[in-house]
Design an enzyme around this catalytic site. Sequence first.
Site, PDB file in Angstrom:
ATOM      1  N   GLU A  40       9.077  10.999  -1.529  1.00 50.41           N
ATOM      2  CA  GLU A  40       9.085   9.556  -1.281  1.00 50.41           C
ATOM      3  C   GLU A  40      10.302   9.145  -0.461  1.00 50.41           C
ATOM      4  OE1 GLU A  40       6.875   7.052  -1.900  1.00 50.41           O
ATOM      5  OE2 GLU A  40       5.516   8.695  -2.380  1.00 50.41           O
ATOM      6  N   CYS A 195      -6.029   1.841   7.746  1.00 46.88           N
ATOM      7  CA  CYS A 195      -5.488   0.516   8.073  1.00 46.88           C
ATOM      8  C   CYS A 195      -4.154   0.690   8.798  1.00 46.88           C
ATOM      9  CB  CYS A 195      -5.319  -0.306   6.792  1.00 46.88           C
ATOM     10  SG  CYS A 195      -4.971  -2.061   7.092  1.00 46.88           S
ATOM     11  N   CYS A 202     -11.456  -0.065  10.962  1.00 48.51           N
ATOM     12  CA  CYS A 202     -12.066  -0.978   9.989  1.00 48.51           C
ATOM     13  C   CYS A 202     -13.451  -0.514   9.535  1.00 48.51           C
ATOM     14  CB  CYS A 202     -12.160  -2.383  10.577  1.00 48.51           C
ATOM     15  SG  CYS A 202     -10.546  -3.128  10.920  1.00 48.51           S
ATOM     16  N   CYS A 205     -13.149   1.548   6.433  1.00 53.08           N
ATOM     17  CA  CYS A 205     -12.325   1.015   5.347  1.00 53.08           C
ATOM     18  C   CYS A 205     -13.174   0.541   4.183  1.00 53.08           C
ATOM     19  CB  CYS A 205     -11.457  -0.135   5.864  1.00 53.08           C
ATOM     20  SG  CYS A 205     -10.366  -0.819   4.602  1.00 53.08           S
ATOM     21  N   CYS A 211     -11.999  -8.134   3.626  1.00 53.14           N
ATOM     22  CA  CYS A 211     -10.730  -8.220   4.355  1.00 53.14           C
ATOM     23  C   CYS A 211     -10.667  -9.501   5.188  1.00 53.14           C
ATOM     24  CB  CYS A 211     -10.559  -7.002   5.258  1.00 53.14           C
ATOM     25  SG  CYS A 211      -9.023  -7.037   6.227  1.00 53.14           S
TER      26      CYS A 211
END
Length: 353
Positions: A40, A195, A202, A205, A211
Site C-alpha cells: 500500500e 474507471c 464505462c 463497468c 453512474c
Amino acid sequence: MASPPFSAFQQAVLDWFDLEGRHDLPWQRPRTPYRVWISEVMLQQTQVATVIGYFERFMRHFPRLAVLAEADLDEVLALWSGLGYYSRARNLHRTARIVTERHAGELPADPAVLTTLPGIGRSTAGAISSLGFDRRAAILDGNVRRVLARCHGVEGWPGASKVEKELWRLSEELTPSTRCADYNQAMMDLGATVCTRSRPACADCPLAGTCVARRQGRQTELPAPRRTGPAPVRSTLMLLMVDPDRRVRLQKRPPAGIWANLWAFPEFDGLEELNAWFALHGIHAHRLEPLPPRRHTFSHFHLDYTPVIVHCGVGHTGVEEAAQGLWHPLGAEIGFGVPAPVRRLLHELERVI
C-alpha cells in the site's frame, strides 16, 4: 447458509470482483498485514506495474517486519531507488522500528492506532486493517475517490476539505460488514482498470447503470482537477567528478528536503560557485565537459539540471576528508540509495568514461 445481505451497489462491485478483479498480485500471495502495508505504501503515487518488481525485491531482502527494523536506512533506500517519493521508504523504516519497540513487532489492527505511525494515513490504515486483518474499514485512495465521485456525481476537487469529507462519508456508508477485504480490493481495481482517469471503460463497468457521470456525459469532468498554475522551475549544475581510477564523487544529502538521506552528485548554482568550491578543496580540474541539460519533475516543481563531467588528478585533497562523501567505482553495484537521475547519470558515465 444464506448469503449476507449486500446493497445493490456492494453486490455489483463484489460480483464484478469475483469475475474480473485482480487476485494474483504478489502481495496477495500470501496476504499478510506486513505485505499489505508495504504494498500500500509503494502504491501511493505509483502504478501497480511499476510496483510489482520493487515489491518482490523488497520482500526478498526484508521478508518480515523484524528484518526491516534491523536494517540500515541506506539499505532500505537502495532498494527504493527509482521508485520516487523517498519519504515513503524513510517512514517504512521508522514505523518498523516503532512497531518493534511499542507493539511487540506486530502491526496494530486498529486503524486509529495505525494512523499514529509514520507514513500511514487514514486510507492506508483502512487498507491494512481490512486487507491484512479482515476487519471492516473504509478506504479512500485515488482510485476509490474517482469511482465514488463519478458514480455519485460529487462536485469539486477531491482534495478540498468539504469534498473529501463527502467522499469519506460515502466510502464509510458503502463499505460492507462482510467481505470487506474483497470489496475494498474491488473498488481499487475498478478505479485502476475500468474507471480510469482518461478513457474510462464505462461499457465494462458494473456501476454504469447508476453512474451519475456516465448519465450526464461528464466522465472527463469528474472528479474535478485541482486548479494550479504552472509548476516553478529550479536550475542547478551537477558535478560529476571522476578520478583516474574511474571513481565518481557522491555526497549524502541532508536528512531533510528533496532526496533526503540519498547519495547524489554535488550541486551548484553556477560555474562561479563551482570554481570557488574547486579552489576551496584544492582541486585541479583537467577539463570540464558539460553534458546536455535535462529535466526531472517532482510533484510541485521541475528541476532543470546540467551535468558537468570534471576529470581530476590524483590526491583529492580536502574532498577526501569531506564529511558525508564517498568515491564510487563506476560499474560497481550501487548498494545505497540514489535518486533516479543520479542512477541514470552513473550508467551514462560508465559508457563515456
